[in-house]
Design a protein around this motif. Sequence first.
Motif, PDB file in Angstrom:
ATOM      1  N   ASP A 169       0.836  -1.214   0.000  1.00 39.43           N
ATOM      2  CA  ASP A 169       0.000   0.000   0.000  1.00 39.43           C
ATOM      3  C   ASP A 169       0.867   1.259   0.000  1.00 39.43           C
ATOM      4  O   ASP A 169       0.623   2.195  -0.768  1.00 39.43           O
ATOM      5  CB  ASP A 169      -0.914   0.014   1.234  1.00 39.43           C
ATOM      6  CG  ASP A 169      -2.037  -0.999   1.152  1.00 39.43           C
ATOM      7  OD1 ASP A 169      -2.412  -1.387   0.026  1.00 39.43           O
ATOM      8  OD2 ASP A 169      -2.544  -1.408   2.215  1.00 39.43           O
ATOM      9  N   ALA A 210       2.701   1.810  -3.355  1.00 36.82           N
ATOM     10  CA  ALA A 210       1.765   2.221  -4.407  1.00 36.82           C
ATOM     11  C   ALA A 210       1.333   3.673  -4.210  1.00 36.82           C
ATOM     12  O   ALA A 210       1.274   4.453  -5.172  1.00 36.82           O
ATOM     13  CB  ALA A 210       0.543   1.303  -4.408  1.00 36.82           C
ATOM     14  N   GLU A 211       1.062   4.039  -2.973  1.00 39.72           N
ATOM     15  CA  GLU A 211       0.617   5.405  -2.672  1.00 39.72           C
ATOM     16  C   GLU A 211       1.711   6.438  -2.944  1.00 39.72           C
ATOM     17  O   GLU A 211       1.411   7.610  -3.191  1.00 39.72           O
ATOM     18  CB  GLU A 211       0.175   5.493  -1.207  1.00 39.72           C
ATOM     19  CG  GLU A 211      -1.143   4.777  -0.921  1.00 39.72           C
ATOM     20  CD  GLU A 211      -1.369   4.552   0.563  1.00 39.72           C
ATOM     21  OE1 GLU A 211      -0.553   5.048   1.385  1.00 39.72           O
ATOM     22  OE2 GLU A 211      -2.358   3.870   0.908  1.00 39.72           O
ATOM     23  N   ASN A 231      -3.541  -5.666  -7.115  1.00 43.97           N
ATOM     24  CA  ASN A 231      -4.726  -5.351  -7.909  1.00 43.97           C
ATOM     25  C   ASN A 231      -4.481  -4.231  -8.922  1.00 43.97           C
ATOM     26  O   ASN A 231      -5.262  -3.289  -9.046  1.00 43.97           O
ATOM     27  CB  ASN A 231      -5.895  -4.977  -6.981  1.00 43.97           C
ATOM     28  CG  ASN A 231      -7.225  -4.943  -7.720  1.00 43.97           C
ATOM     29  OD1 ASN A 231      -7.395  -5.653  -8.703  1.00 43.97           O
ATOM     30  ND2 ASN A 231      -8.146  -4.111  -7.257  1.00 43.97           N
ATOM     31  N   ASP A 232      -3.356  -4.322  -9.595  1.00 43.86           N
ATOM     32  CA  ASP A 232      -2.988  -3.385 -10.667  1.00 43.86           C
ATOM     33  C   ASP A 232      -2.620  -1.984 -10.199  1.00 43.86           C
ATOM     34  O   ASP A 232      -2.319  -1.114 -11.018  1.00 43.86           O
ATOM     35  CB  ASP A 232      -4.096  -3.274 -11.727  1.00 43.86           C
ATOM     36  CG  ASP A 232      -4.198  -4.539 -12.578  1.00 43.86           C
ATOM     37  OD1 ASP A 232      -3.181  -5.248 -12.700  1.00 43.86           O
ATOM     38  OD2 ASP A 232      -5.286  -4.813 -13.106  1.00 43.86           O
ATOM     39  N   LYS A 233      -2.621  -1.730  -8.875  1.00 41.01           N
ATOM     40  CA  LYS A 233      -2.186  -0.404  -8.419  1.00 41.01           C
ATOM     41  C   LYS A 233      -0.660  -0.319  -8.379  1.00 41.01           C
ATOM     42  O   LYS A 233      -0.088   0.777  -8.344  1.00 41.01           O
ATOM     43  CB  LYS A 233      -2.779  -0.068  -7.058  1.00 41.01           C
ATOM     44  CG  LYS A 233      -2.387  -1.001  -5.924  1.00 41.01           C
ATOM     45  CD  LYS A 233      -3.220  -0.726  -4.673  1.00 41.01           C
ATOM     46  CE  LYS A 233      -2.924  -1.740  -3.571  1.00 41.01           C
ATOM     47  NZ  LYS A 233      -3.794  -1.548  -2.393  1.00 41.01           N
ATOM     48  N   ILE A 234       0.004  -1.461  -8.381  1.00 38.82           N
ATOM     49  CA  ILE A 234       1.459  -1.539  -8.464  1.00 38.82           C
ATOM     50  C   ILE A 234       1.798  -2.891  -9.079  1.00 38.82           C
ATOM     51  O   ILE A 234       1.075  -3.875  -8.865  1.00 38.82           O
ATOM     52  CB  ILE A 234       2.113  -1.355  -7.073  1.00 38.82           C
ATOM     53  CG1 ILE A 234       3.634  -1.187  -7.190  1.00 38.82           C
ATOM     54  CG2 ILE A 234       1.752  -2.494  -6.133  1.00 38.82           C
ATOM     55  CD1 ILE A 234       4.299  -0.738  -5.873  1.00 38.82           C
TER      56      ILE A 234
END
Length: 210
Positions: free
Chosen positions: A139, A142-143, A175-178
Amino acid sequence: MLKEVCVENFTKVPEVIAKGADRIELCDNLAAGGTTVSHGVAEVTINYCRSNDVQVMTMIRPRGGDFVYGKEEIEIMKRDLVHVKNLGTDGVVLGCLDADGCIDEQAMSGLLDLAKGLEVTFHMAFDEIRPENQFKAIDWLAEHGVERILTHGGPLATKIEQNLVRLKEYIAYANDKIIILPGGGITTKNLTSITSALNIREVHGTRIVD
């Protein structure tokens, strides 16, 4: 399937590009897990890869060993990052942890500020993060704009085939965020089976082209 080939210095760069490498991870000292290359190696490799339309991700790591760095080591990493950015690298590969087995958020934030405009991969320091903290780490990365995480899915002493369940958990959570970029023990022999099992679009290794 994008194939990122990890190389030590410049020596094998022309060969692996001729064999189909789509992206180069440029390191020195692979026996220690990869460290930052010299100015000359970086400049020649970046220029060669640019002329062949191949991306370069340059390792930013001041030494082998663990990923807990002191103030001076962080300063070295910052200087190396700015240096290879000025040389034209497409991205950097780095990772900093604290003594508690978590991301060193202060050190990483400083490095990421300097890396703006570049792709960033968080390297296999990820596998040294305590398992209970790894999803929180996904998380955070990615953020903060990190493009991908290079991971073996477990201790490097294990075969990557033993870690497919954990790698699938990372991929599902990300989930495709990274991008989760599997590496460590992937070769031309098991490449197809691993990429099929994980349904991934990027793969990393030293022996993934022939």
